[in-house]
Scaffold this motif. Structure first.
Motif, PDB file in Angstrom:
ATOM      1  N   LEU A 108      31.171  52.853  25.067  1.00 56.95           N
ATOM      2  CA  LEU A 108      31.111  51.499  25.999  1.00 56.95           C
ATOM      3  C   LEU A 108      31.946  50.417  25.467  1.00 56.95           C
ATOM      4  CD1 LEU A 108      27.434  50.737  27.166  1.00 56.95           C
ATOM      5  CD2 LEU A 108      29.506  50.961  28.410  1.00 56.95           C
ATOM      6  N   PRO A 109      32.257  50.375  23.918  1.00 55.45           N
ATOM      7  CA  PRO A 109      33.093  49.252  23.513  1.00 55.45           C
ATOM      8  C   PRO A 109      34.413  49.369  23.813  1.00 55.45           C
ATOM      9  CG  PRO A 109      31.528  49.841  21.855  1.00 55.45           C
ATOM     10  CD  PRO A 109      31.332  50.865  22.891  1.00 55.45           C
ATOM     11  N   GLU A 110      34.864  50.514  24.044  1.00 57.60           N
ATOM     12  CA  GLU A 110      36.287  50.688  24.385  1.00 57.60           C
ATOM     13  C   GLU A 110      36.475  50.949  25.992  1.00 57.60           C
ATOM     14  OE1 GLU A 110      37.234  55.277  23.501  1.00 57.60           O
ATOM     15  OE2 GLU A 110      36.751  54.176  21.844  1.00 57.60           O
ATOM     16  N   ALA A 111      35.595  50.840  26.840  1.00 59.83           N
ATOM     17  CA  ALA A 111      35.597  51.463  28.415  1.00 59.83           C
ATOM     18  C   ALA A 111      36.269  50.297  29.037  1.00 59.83           C
ATOM     19  CB  ALA A 111      34.359  51.419  28.774  1.00 59.83           C
ATOM     20  N   PRO A 112      37.213  50.682  29.835  1.00 54.39           N
ATOM     21  CA  PRO A 112      37.897  49.673  30.610  1.00 54.39           C
ATOM     22  C   PRO A 112      37.073  49.140  31.884  1.00 54.39           C
ATOM     23  CG  PRO A 112      38.605  51.800  31.177  1.00 54.39           C
ATOM     24  CD  PRO A 112      37.946  52.012  30.013  1.00 54.39           C
ATOM     25  N   TRP A 113      37.316  48.080  32.615  1.00 54.17           N
ATOM     26  CA  TRP A 113      36.267  47.452  33.372  1.00 54.17           C
ATOM     27  C   TRP A 113      36.579  48.696  34.683  1.00 54.17           C
ATOM     28  CZ3 TRP A 113      32.411  44.448  34.002  1.00 54.17           C
ATOM     29  CH2 TRP A 113      31.977  44.001  35.117  1.00 54.17           C
ATOM     30  N   PRO A 114      35.566  49.060  35.450  1.00 54.82           N
ATOM     31  CA  PRO A 114      35.773  49.905  36.528  1.00 54.82           C
ATOM     32  C   PRO A 114      36.878  49.462  37.524  1.00 54.82           C
ATOM     33  CG  PRO A 114      33.309  49.640  35.954  1.00 54.82           C
ATOM     34  CD  PRO A 114      34.268  48.622  35.196  1.00 54.82           C
ATOM     35  N   ASP A 115      37.387  50.426  38.072  1.00 56.99           N
ATOM     36  CA  ASP A 115      38.458  50.125  39.268  1.00 56.99           C
ATOM     37  C   ASP A 115      37.733  49.997  40.660  1.00 56.99           C
ATOM     38  OD1 ASP A 115      40.571  50.165  40.863  1.00 56.99           O
ATOM     39  OD2 ASP A 115      41.171  52.283  40.516  1.00 56.99           O
ATOM     40  N   VAL A 150      29.010  51.388  53.060  1.00 63.43           N
ATOM     41  CA  VAL A 150      28.782  49.905  52.861  1.00 63.43           C
ATOM     42  C   VAL A 150      28.469  49.815  51.386  1.00 63.43           C
ATOM     43  CG1 VAL A 150      27.028  47.983  53.178  1.00 63.43           C
ATOM     44  CG2 VAL A 150      27.887  49.497  55.434  1.00 63.43           C
ATOM     45  N   SER A 151      27.728  50.416  50.707  1.00 68.01           N
ATOM     46  CA  SER A 151      27.502  50.372  49.357  1.00 68.01           C
ATOM     47  C   SER A 151      28.516  50.324  48.357  1.00 68.01           C
ATOM     48  CB  SER A 151      26.332  51.558  48.975  1.00 68.01           C
ATOM     49  OG  SER A 151      25.088  51.401  49.584  1.00 68.01           O
ATOM     50  N   HIS A 152      29.808  51.347  48.777  1.00 66.52           N
ATOM     51  CA  HIS A 152      30.826  51.196  48.034  1.00 66.52           C
ATOM     52  C   HIS A 152      31.678  50.094  48.226  1.00 66.52           C
ATOM     53  CE1 HIS A 152      30.265  55.471  46.816  1.00 66.52           C
ATOM     54  NE2 HIS A 152      30.781  56.139  47.836  1.00 66.52           N
ATOM     55  N   ILE A 153      31.564  49.583  49.391  1.00 67.70           N
ATOM     56  CA  ILE A 153      32.405  48.396  49.528  1.00 67.70           C
ATOM     57  C   ILE A 153      31.540  47.148  48.845  1.00 67.70           C
ATOM     58  CG2 ILE A 153      33.025  46.512  51.346  1.00 67.70           C
ATOM     59  CD1 ILE A 153      33.412  48.605  53.378  1.00 67.70           C
ATOM     60  N   ALA A 154      30.369  47.306  48.987  1.00 64.25           N
ATOM     61  CA  ALA A 154      29.635  46.107  47.927  1.00 64.25           C
ATOM     62  C   ALA A 154      29.963  46.219  46.761  1.00 64.25           C
ATOM     63  CB  ALA A 154      28.219  46.254  48.306  1.00 64.25           C
ATOM     64  N   ARG A 155      30.018  47.369  46.093  1.00 61.10           N
ATOM     65  CA  ARG A 155      30.445  47.629  44.653  1.00 61.10           C
ATOM     66  C   ARG A 155      31.900  47.239  44.312  1.00 61.10           C
ATOM     67  NH1 ARG A 155      26.371  50.427  41.933  1.00 61.10           N
ATOM     68  NH2 ARG A 155      24.898  51.418  43.317  1.00 61.10           N
ATOM     69  N   ALA A 156      32.929  47.430  45.305  1.00 65.98           N
ATOM     70  CA  ALA A 156      34.312  46.954  45.387  1.00 65.98           C
ATOM     71  C   ALA A 156      34.118  45.485  45.007  1.00 65.98           C
ATOM     72  CB  ALA A 156      34.973  47.564  46.371  1.00 65.98           C
ATOM     73  N   GLU A 157      33.337  45.102  45.951  1.00 68.27           N
ATOM     74  CA  GLU A 157      33.651  43.466  45.984  1.00 68.27           C
ATOM     75  C   GLU A 157      33.078  42.819  44.621  1.00 68.27           C
ATOM     76  OE1 GLU A 157      34.306  39.593  47.261  1.00 68.27           O
ATOM     77  OE2 GLU A 157      34.931  41.386  47.964  1.00 68.27           O
ATOM     78  N   LEU A 158      31.906  43.253  44.173  1.00 66.78           N
ATOM     79  CA  LEU A 158      31.216  42.839  42.920  1.00 66.78           C
ATOM     80  C   LEU A 158      32.282  43.176  41.649  1.00 66.78           C
ATOM     81  CD1 LEU A 158      27.398  44.044  43.615  1.00 66.78           C
ATOM     82  CD2 LEU A 158      28.181  41.762  43.198  1.00 66.78           C
ATOM     83  N   LEU A 159      32.663  44.162  41.600  1.00 62.03           N
ATOM     84  CA  LEU A 159      33.531  44.501  40.565  1.00 62.03           C
ATOM     85  C   LEU A 159      34.761  43.704  40.544  1.00 62.03           C
ATOM     86  CD1 LEU A 159      33.309  48.620  40.504  1.00 62.03           C
ATOM     87  CD2 LEU A 159      32.490  46.955  38.716  1.00 62.03           C
TER      88      LEU A 159
END
Length: 225
Positions: A108-115, A150-159
């Motif tokens: 986790l400490p070296e993980a990049p922010w999800p795309d 719809v869930s994928h779009i929601a996750r994309a917006e949050l990320l």
């Protein structure tokens, strides 16, 4: 994991058998809405991640078992996949707690922010599948695909706003908290994940909503090319 989570004897027997069959210390991790305590019937499957080698037996329909080696977990995490990131943040180990905690501390400490772009590509694939299924007259299958879109779009917006998405039933509240610009998406999340099945017109409306969102997301990229 409490037995009350498992509605059928078959699910209980399968999970106990899975835990018993795994080598000692191998992580078996509850992920998704059941891990967060936010599951909504009938849409929330029981998602279990097995980290290691081997081939789990075929699970009952509501149990989704994912097998992933630790090397694949690392590769997907570093490639910007939000699933291993989510599992490491929020997953609840059912066995192999020590090994799982070790992976968390290491990765986790070296993980990049999800795309977020990855989530938009997934939304497009689900939208395409929903369109095809609706054209064949399979409304329930189209509903399932558009729910994922719809869930994928929601996750994309949050990320994209540096907010880490929680479980699917929690996404609408996260979107609402971000302000009025995301309230239409929050309302669509609520409708798409309602216990009441969507009508054919509801599915068509959701598909139109997803199409507009995907087109809006693609427009700035196209203009800059």
């Amino acid at each position: 994991m409490k037995d009350s989570v498992l509605d059928t004897l078959g699910e209980r027997k399968y999970l106990r058998g899975l835990l018993g069959a795994m080598p000692r210390g191998q992580p078996v991790v509850l992920v998704g809405s059941w891990a967060r305590g936010t599951a909504v019937s009938p849409w929330s499957d029981i998602d279990v991640l097995v980290v290691g080698e081997g081939e789990p037996a075929l699970a009952p329909s509501r149990l989704q078992v994912m097998l992933m080696s630790s090397a694949e977990l690392r590769r997907r995490l570093m490639a910007g996949d939000d699933f291993p990131h989510w599992a490491l943040r929020f997953g609840v180990p059912l066995s192999g707690r020590k090994a799982w905690e070790s992976l968390r501390r290491e990765l986790l400490p070296e993980a990049p922010w999800p795309d977020s772009e990855r989530k938009l590509r997934q939304a497009r694939r689900r939208w395409d599948a929903a369109e095809a299924l609706l054209a064949m007259g399979d409304v329930p299958a189209a509903e399932e695909e558009v729910r994922f879109a719809v869930s994928h779009i929601a996750r994309a917006e949050l990320l994209s706003q540096q907010v880490f998405p929680l479980s699917r039933p929690e996404l609408s509240s996260q979107l609402e908290a971000m302000g009025k610009g995301n309230r239409d998406l929050a309302r669509m999340m609520v409708r798409a994940n309602s216990p009441q099945p969507m009508s054919e017109q509801d599915v068509r409306d959701a598909l139109a909503f997803v199409r507009v969102r995907l087109e809006a997301e693609a427009r700035p990229r196209s203009a800059s090319q």
